[in-house]
Write an enzyme that holds these catalytic residues in place. Structure first.
Site, PDB file in Angstrom:
ATOM      1  N   GLY A 651       0.700  -1.315   0.079  1.00  0.00           N
ATOM      2  CA  GLY A 651      -0.132   0.118  -0.115  1.00  0.00           C
ATOM      3  C   GLY A 651       0.891   1.247   0.057  1.00  0.00           C
ATOM      4  N   GLU A 652       2.000   1.170   0.449  1.00  0.00           N
ATOM      5  CA  GLU A 652       2.882   2.196   0.497  1.00  0.00           C
ATOM      6  C   GLU A 652       3.450   2.903  -0.898  1.00  0.00           C
ATOM      7  OE1 GLU A 652       5.971   1.898   3.494  1.00  0.00           O
ATOM      8  OE2 GLU A 652       4.739   1.113   4.714  1.00  0.00           O
ATOM      9  N   SER A 653       3.221   4.124  -1.117  1.00  0.00           N
ATOM     10  CA  SER A 653       3.679   4.719  -2.318  1.00  0.00           C
ATOM     11  C   SER A 653       5.257   4.485  -2.454  1.00  0.00           C
ATOM     12  CB  SER A 653       3.603   6.109  -2.683  1.00  0.00           C
ATOM     13  OG  SER A 653       4.100   6.561  -1.590  1.00  0.00           O
TER      14      SER A 653
END
Length: 1432
Positions: A651-653
């Site tokens: 989920g982290e960019s």
């Protein structure tokens, strides 16, 4: 290969081919029929006048013109262009002026011409004629007057088109013609939906026939040289099958507008199929079909090329397009559009199934067709497999079964996906499937299980492949769980699942014995190995692939364990993987990446987090992970689908950035065609992910348009725009099919999506080849380990609850197959579990009365089958039963208590059923010694029946009924057929471990009660006797058991009796065969000697009889002293037993008579025993006398042995020792006789003295050591005379019998003769004087003794005579001479001192005075000479 007289396209089977004259007549008849129908119509019935300008109508004119010529062609019919006699009929068909009846008759005429094979491939211009017919029928026009006539014409159209394909001239049809035929039929099928049911059925049947005819040619078509270049035309699937859009109607009977629904590109290559009839007749090898590209690439030639693969490809592709299910490509049970209308897909699936059935394995020879099956068809099958319609699912399963049977080597991954995502998913009720769906899916799985090699191939190809799911285990687990009736009654589903399990194990059992020898390749790797690189050298050679798949399975098991460790703790998991040698000692990025890529069961979230991590090692792993993908010639969206399907995007960019960078770099490296650099690939990948989220997220209300997507991606390709068509294609691909950003965990029971299907197709290109398993059981042992437990459990549960006999029999069949496999693979624990499980269903483990148990055996199918099967296991697979013997014996004991066992159940192989001996019915002895007990009344009819048989009249009030007797008889017959006796008689064939377990189980089972103990002991003895060749295996156990019985029993009872006679029986049977075990066997006999006195007395007579039998049969086999001591002891104790003494003496007589079995080892024992019989007063005097004779005669054996020892060459010490032993035996013999000489019975006593004298006389043949003579006199003769005299004196006080006097006379003679016999040997011994004086003392005592005041006259007369004779012998031998210094000078004086007391005159009689003087003078001269010498 077809027979050479049979055309591959088939021929008209409806009629025989007419003659040439008949052909002309037939055509003439058809012309008349058409004209007649036309004349019935007002329009065609008007007369045309000759003077009018109007001519006769062209249709009628052409028919009449044809009539003029047909009979002139009959002699050369094959050279007549068929169009000449076909065209007039076709004109009628094409005319829009004709009505339906006229068109129908014309169609019938064409049909008749086709079916009668008026023209064939040999006919000129046949191809053009067929083309004209097809086009004419396709363009058929007629006036519609009523619905019925319209349907008739449509049916005749179908008739003619089908006849075109079936006739002998069908090979003349081109690809275009076949397309036209199929299109026309499809249109009729579609239009018939609004017509009568009859037309609908005929239209669909015709379509099926067409497909069968077309694809039946596939096996005869040679693969095209450039077939891989074929592509499917774009002009397909144009028929609108949406029932809501209205119908396509035939306006005014015009069907031409309905054509061209199926087409190919104008430049599509085609093939030519040339099968002239003449070639078929002349070619001895049969028909051969050619399919080469022999026409140009231009459109007209391609369309006109003879029928071949291009047409089949288009038709098959069109059938697949009929299964197009929607935009999103996802079919589920809730949103399935086909669930509303199943008619079209069912029709299409049926056609596809027909094509596959007839094409079979030939599809693999044609890449384009095979590609359609692998991708488009299977994708549709996956989707329709989730249909709510059981009918559709059933058809899909039939197609998959056909594909498995024909093309499984080309469909490995597709089959795995179908099994996992469709069949297994539906069959599990937890996914919302209806019962009907579950049943269909289960039926499909069971059908597959019934295929001989299906489960073996599932195991080899999927369970042993690290990249595949465990299909075999999943199917096995599903079947076993589905067979368990949980909280409900037994249903058809349970029986069906059980049938699948049983089919599986039966298939294995049929293959046993055909596997390869055990491989030497170890599955335990020595050190690290890159598991993803392991390959087999040859997947077709079992010698190579069997070890390979076993190794792969071992690796896969470790990988699954490693995956669990990783899912629990990634860091520790990697360390554990290193310890398990799945990863190298020093971690490298590639090995970790391959572990993520190829291992099933890893948490996809953890993979995504690991790959997105900023750690340098994780970044390296990410790039190596990307390198495991092959993106060549792949669209970017499909590459993303494939890549994202292996993990969950974090989920982290920043993590997303790193992951997409690695992906873009790999994609640009392999597919740089459009994108200018990897940055363009990265940006476009981001954009695609955004579009995917935007379009498929229900929370996003305003969706991104195509223009928005194109606008967002301007100037990203190195400052330039990407082609609009390229972006548009990406947009629609994403909108139509979502990229799954959250992949399912695991591999089983997933929902199939377009993205996942793309991964399946990609995986199919890189997977290992499909392994074909033959009839050998290469992997059955590994498979059986997995399924045996669940199958036994499921079968047992169904067997317990089923009521139908066929279901019970099916369960038994399965258990028999499991037993066979367990025995073959030496899985004793499995077989034991099977026995325990099955014994529960016998009537012996339930709380039933005797009556109920017997009735259950005969009337309860479950109880009967269980009983029969348990004993079948014991007989057939007893080698591998260990702890299960306990349960089997419990069943046998129960049958014994029910009194329905065969009488010979405990017999051994040597038993003679007709021979009766005390051993046959030993309990009769007990009945004699035990007080009779009042019979216990029995409540069971079996007890009453047995009492009836024994004539127990006290129980007449409780006789069994006829029904009870019938049940008893039936139960006996069933038990007899179980061959329980064979379990014990064939125990000699059991493996050692199983035999020992059987023996131990018999001993443990004996602890229940006395009846069981007796019966178990009988069985134990039978087993012992049947295993004489390996008796040592069980000897100690048997000995200890019997010993405990014998020594612990204090009163007579059946158990101890069985033990005693069992001991005797064992010895009788085994002694002849086991000479090396003679002492051990006879040691068993010693147990009889340890019997309690009361027990021994009760059985003494039969014991002795058996011992006598044993001796007579086996005396020659007994050699040792220990063995003879046991036997003789048993004989000796009978000497004073009233009933047993006769048998005992007969046994002794057998041994001693003529020295037949007398040995050094048993001589003393036999002598002592004979003395006991001689002393015994139980028998007649004659027996005592016989015993004395046996003793006296035995001296000859001593003489023989002594002579043999003298003649043998050996060491002096050994010879001396042997002579000493023989002497000791002789001394023991005379000592025993001496004891009998004191018997109070006159006849016995006197005979014993005579035999003693004889025995002493027999010592002449024995080399007796000199000291033994002195022992003989001191221990035997002198004491005998003393004791006889003392007894005589004592008895004379009452009366003095002549026999007593005779005894003294015999004893005196005995002493005298013995002295004279020994004189020569002992006269020079120092003790001779003492012995001589002892003789004189006895003579003096005897002659001076008075009985009742008087001396014995016979003794008084005898002794002087004996003494005189003795002195004369001593004189003659020089033993007694005057002045003799034997025994000092006093020997002479001492002798005469005693002699004078006996007979004063004897000295003068033996030594007259003259002789004495001569002796004195002779002795005086030597003395004088001696004196002179001294003086000198």
């Amino acid at each position: 290969m077809r027979p050479q007289n049979h055309h591959p396209w088939g021929s008209s089977n409806e009629f025989n081919k007419p003659s040439k004259v008949a052909v002309a007549s037939m055509i003439n008849s058809e012309i008349g029929a058409v004209l007649a129908v036309m004349r019935r119509n007002v329009r065609w019935g008007v007369r045309y006048m000759a003077d009018d300008d109007q001519l006769e109508h062209s249709l009628i004119h052409s028919l009449k013109e044809l009539r003029k010529h047909i009979f002139s062609w009959q002699n050369n019919w094959q050279n007549v262009d068929p169009k000449l006699y076909i065209q007039p009929f076709l004109d009628v068909i094409l005319s829009d002026e004709t009505g339906a009846p006229i068109t129908g008759v014309a169609l019938s005429s064409v049909y008749k011409i086709l079916t009668l094979d008026v023209f064939t491939l040999e006919t000129v211009n046949v191809g053009e004629a067929m083309h004209v017919i097809v086009n004419a029928v396709k363009s058929c026009r007629f006036e519609v007057t009523d619905p019925t006539s319209e349907e008739v014409v449509l049916m005749k159209i179908l008739q003619v088109l089908l006849a075109c394909v079936k006739c002998k001239a069908a090979s003349g049809l081109s690809n275009q013609d076949i397309f036209t035929i199929v299109n026309t039929c499809l249109r009729v099928v579609h239009q018939s939906s609004s017509k009568s049911e009859l037309l609908q059925r005929i239209a669909r049947h015709t379509m099926h026939e067409l497909v069968r005819c077309i694809f039946s040619q596939l096996p005869y078509i040679t693969p095209l040289a450039y077939e891989s270049e074929l592509h499917v035309g774009d002009k397909v699937g144009t028929v609108d099958w949406d029932q809501n859009s209205g119908e396509i109607k035939v306006e005014n009977g015009n069907i031409d507008s309905l054509s061209d629904t199926l087409g190919i590109e104008k430049d599509s290559p085609s093939s030519e199929m040339i099968i002239p009839e003449t070639e078929l007749k002349n070619d001895e090898k049969g028909a051969e079909v050619n399919d080469d590209l022999n026409v140009g690439a231009n459109g007209e030639n391609a369309m006109l090329a003879p029928f071949g693969i291009p047409c089949m490809v288009e038709i098959f592709h069109f059938l697949c397009t009929l299964l197009n299910v929607g935009e999103n490509g996802v079919v589920n049970s809730r949103s399935n559009p086909i669930a509303v209308d199943e008619d079209v897909p069912l029709f299409a699936l049926g056609l596809i199934n027909s094509a596959i059935e007839l094409g079979g394995s030939s599809f693999r020879e044609h890449p384009t067709l095979l590609s359609l099956i692998q991708d488009e068809l299977f994708c549709s099958l996956m989707q329709f497999g989730m249909s709510m319609s059981p009918l559709i699912l059933s058809t899909v399963c039939s197609i998959v079964l056909n594909l498995y049977l024909s093309l499984r080597t080309e469909l490995k991954v597709q089959l795995e996906s179908f099994f996992s995502c469709v069949l297994l998913r539906i069959a599990q009720s937890k996914h919302g499937s209806s019962y009907q769906q579950q049943e269909v899916a289960m039926e499909a799985l069971v059908d597959l299980c019934r295929q001989h090699t299906f489960m073996a191939e599932m195991f080899a190809n999927f369970d042993c492949d690290i990249t595949c799911s465990n299909v075999f285990e999943d199917v096995s687990n599903l079947l076993s769980k589905s067979a368990f009736p949980v909280n409900g009654p037994l249903s058809a589903m349970h029986i069906l699942a059980l049938d699948g399990l049983i089919s599986m194990v039966q298939g294995m059992s049929e293959r046993v014995g055909e596997e390869l020898p055990a491989s030497n390749v170890s599955t335990h790797e020595e050190g690290y190995e890159a598991f993803w690189t392991v390959r087999c050298e040859n997947y077709g050679d079992p010698n190579l692939w069997v070890p390979f798949v076993r190794k792969s399975k071992h690796i896969k098991k470790k990988l699954m364990v490693g995956a669990d460790h990783f899912n629990s703790d990634p860091k520790k998991g990697l360390q554990q993987l290193q310890a398990m040698q799945l990863l190298p000692e020093e971690l490298d990025p590639k090995s970790v990446a391959c572990f993520f890529r190829y291992t099933c069961g890893i948490d996809k979230n953890l993979i995504g987090d690991f790959l997105g991590n900023h750690d340098q090692f994780c970044v390296q792993v990410l790039h190596e992970f990307a390198k495991t993908f092959d993106f060549q010639n792949m669209n970017l969206d499909n590459a993303l689908r494939l890549f994202m399907g292996t993990f969950r995007l974090p989920g982290e960019s920043q993590k997303i950035q790193r992951v997409l960078e690695a992906f873009s770099e790999r994609y640009y490296e392999q597919s740089p065609q459009i994108l200018i650099d990897k940055d363009a690939a990265l940006v476009l990948s981001y954009s695609i992910i955004l579009l995917n989220t935007d379009h498929h997220n229900p929370q996003v209300k305003k969706k991104m348009t195509e223009e928005d997507f194109i606008r967002n991606n301007r100037c990203i390709n190195g400052g330039a725009d990407l082609p609009r068509e390229y972006l548009s294609e990406l947009y629609h691909s994403i909108c139509d099919s979502e990229i799954q950003m959250i992949p399912d965990q695991g591999t089983g029971s997933q929902m199939m999506t377009s993205s996942r299907w793309f991964s399946v197709i990609y995986k199919s290109k890189e997977t290992c080849p499909y392994i074909i398993c033959d009839s050998a059981s290469h992997l059955d042992r590994d498979m059986f380990h997995i399924v045996s437990g669940p199958t036994i459990a499921a079968t047992s549960v169904v067997f317990e609850q089923a009521e139908q006999e066929d279901v019970l029999q099916r369960c038994v069949d399965g258990l028999l197959a499991i037993a066979k496999l367990s025995a073959y693979y030496h899985l004793n624990s499995v077989l034991d579990d099977l026995v325990v499980s099955l014994c529960k269903f016998t009537p012996f483990f339930a709380s039933l009365s005797v009556d109920e148990a017997v009735l259950a055996i005969g009337e309860d199918a479950r109880a009967r089958m269980a009983t029969e099967t348990v004993f079948l296991f014991a007989n057939k697979y007893g080698d591998y039963i260990t702890s299960g013997w306990k349960n089997i014996l419990e069943c046998i004991l129960s049958l014994h208590k029910l009194q329905i066992l065969p009488s010979h159940i405990a017999s051994d192989a040597a038993d003679d059923p007709e021979e009766e001996s005390p051993l046959a019915n030993p309990l009769s002895v007990v009945s004699q010694v035990q007080p009779s007990e009042t019979p216990r009344k029995s409540s069971s009819f079996i007890g009453r029946f047995s009492q009836l048989l024994s004539f127990d009249m006290e129980e007449t009030k409780a006789l069994p009924t006829e029904e009870e007797l019938a049940a008893y008889k039936l139960a006996r017959a069933i038990v007899k057929d179980c061959h329980i006796d064979s379990i014990f008689s064939d125990s000699k064939f059991l493996q050692a471990e199983s035999l020992q377990q059987l023996v131990n189980s018999l001993i443990k089972a004996a602890a229940k009660d006395e009846s069981s103990a007796v019966f178990c002991l009988e069985l134990l003895i039978a087993v012992t006797l049947n295993n004489r060749d390996r008796i040592l295996l069980i000897w100690q156990t048997v000995y200890e058991h019997i010993s405990s019985i014998v020594q612990s029993t204090m009163t007579p009872c059946p158990l101890v009796e069985k033990a005693v006679f069992g001991v005797l029986k064992i010895c009788q049977r085994l002694l002849p065969y086991k000479e090396n075990l003679t002492d051990e066997l006879l040691k068993l006999l010693q147990l009889v000697l340890k019997l309690d006195a009361r027990v021994a007395d009760a059985y003494c007579e039969p014991i002795t009889q058996e011992v006598a039998r044993l001796v007579k049969a086996n005396a020659s086999h007994v050699r040792s002293h220990v063995g003879w001591r046991t036997i003789i002891s048993l004989i000796s104790i009978t000497a004073r037993h009233p009933e047993a003494s006769d048998a005992g003496f007969e046994a002794l007589r057998f041994i001693m008579s003529e020295g037949a079995h007398l040995l050094l080892a048993n001589y003393i024992l036999c002598s002592d025993a004979a003395r006991q019989f001689a002393e015994s007063r139980v028998g007649e005097i004659d027996r005592s006398i016989s015993a004395i004779d046996l003793m006296s005669n035995s001296v000859f054996c001593l003489a023989r042995w002594s002579q043999e020892a003298k003649n043998s060459v050996g060491e002096d010490e050994a010879m001396k020792k042997l002579n000493q032993d023989i002497g000791e035996m002789w001394l023991r013999l005379v000592n025993n006789l001496k004891r009998v000489c004191l018997d109070q019975r006159d006849q016995v006593r006197n005979h014993a003295i005579s035999m003693l004298q004889r025995s002493i006389a027999g010592a002449d043949g024995i080399m007796l050591p000199q000291p033994l003579w002195f022992q003989c006199f001191d221990a035997v003769i002198f004491p005998l005379l003393d004791e006889l005299l003392a007894v005589s004196i004592e008895n004379s006080r009452k009366t003095f019998k002549k026999t007593v006097e005779e005894t003294l006379v015999l004893a005196t003679k005995l002493m005298s003769k013995a002295f004279l016999q020994a004189l020569q040997d002992i006269s020079q011994q120092p003790s001779f004087c003492r012995l001589w004086l002892g003789v004189l003392d006895r003579m003096e005592t005897y002659i001076s003794t008075k009985f009742r005041g008087k001396r014995s006259e016979k003794v008084h007369e005898l002794i002087p005579e004996l003494l005189k004779n003795t002195l004369l012998v001593m004189k003659t031998t020089g033993v007694l001479l005057p002045g003799d210094d034997i025994g000092s000078d006093s020997f002479w004086q001492l002798t005469w001192l005693h002699v004078k007391k006996i007979s004063p005159s004897l000295q003068s009689e033996v030594f007259p005075q003259e002789e004495l003087d001569q002796f004195q003078r002779r002795n005086a001269k030597p003395k004088e000479t001696k004196a002179e010498t001294v003086v000198e």
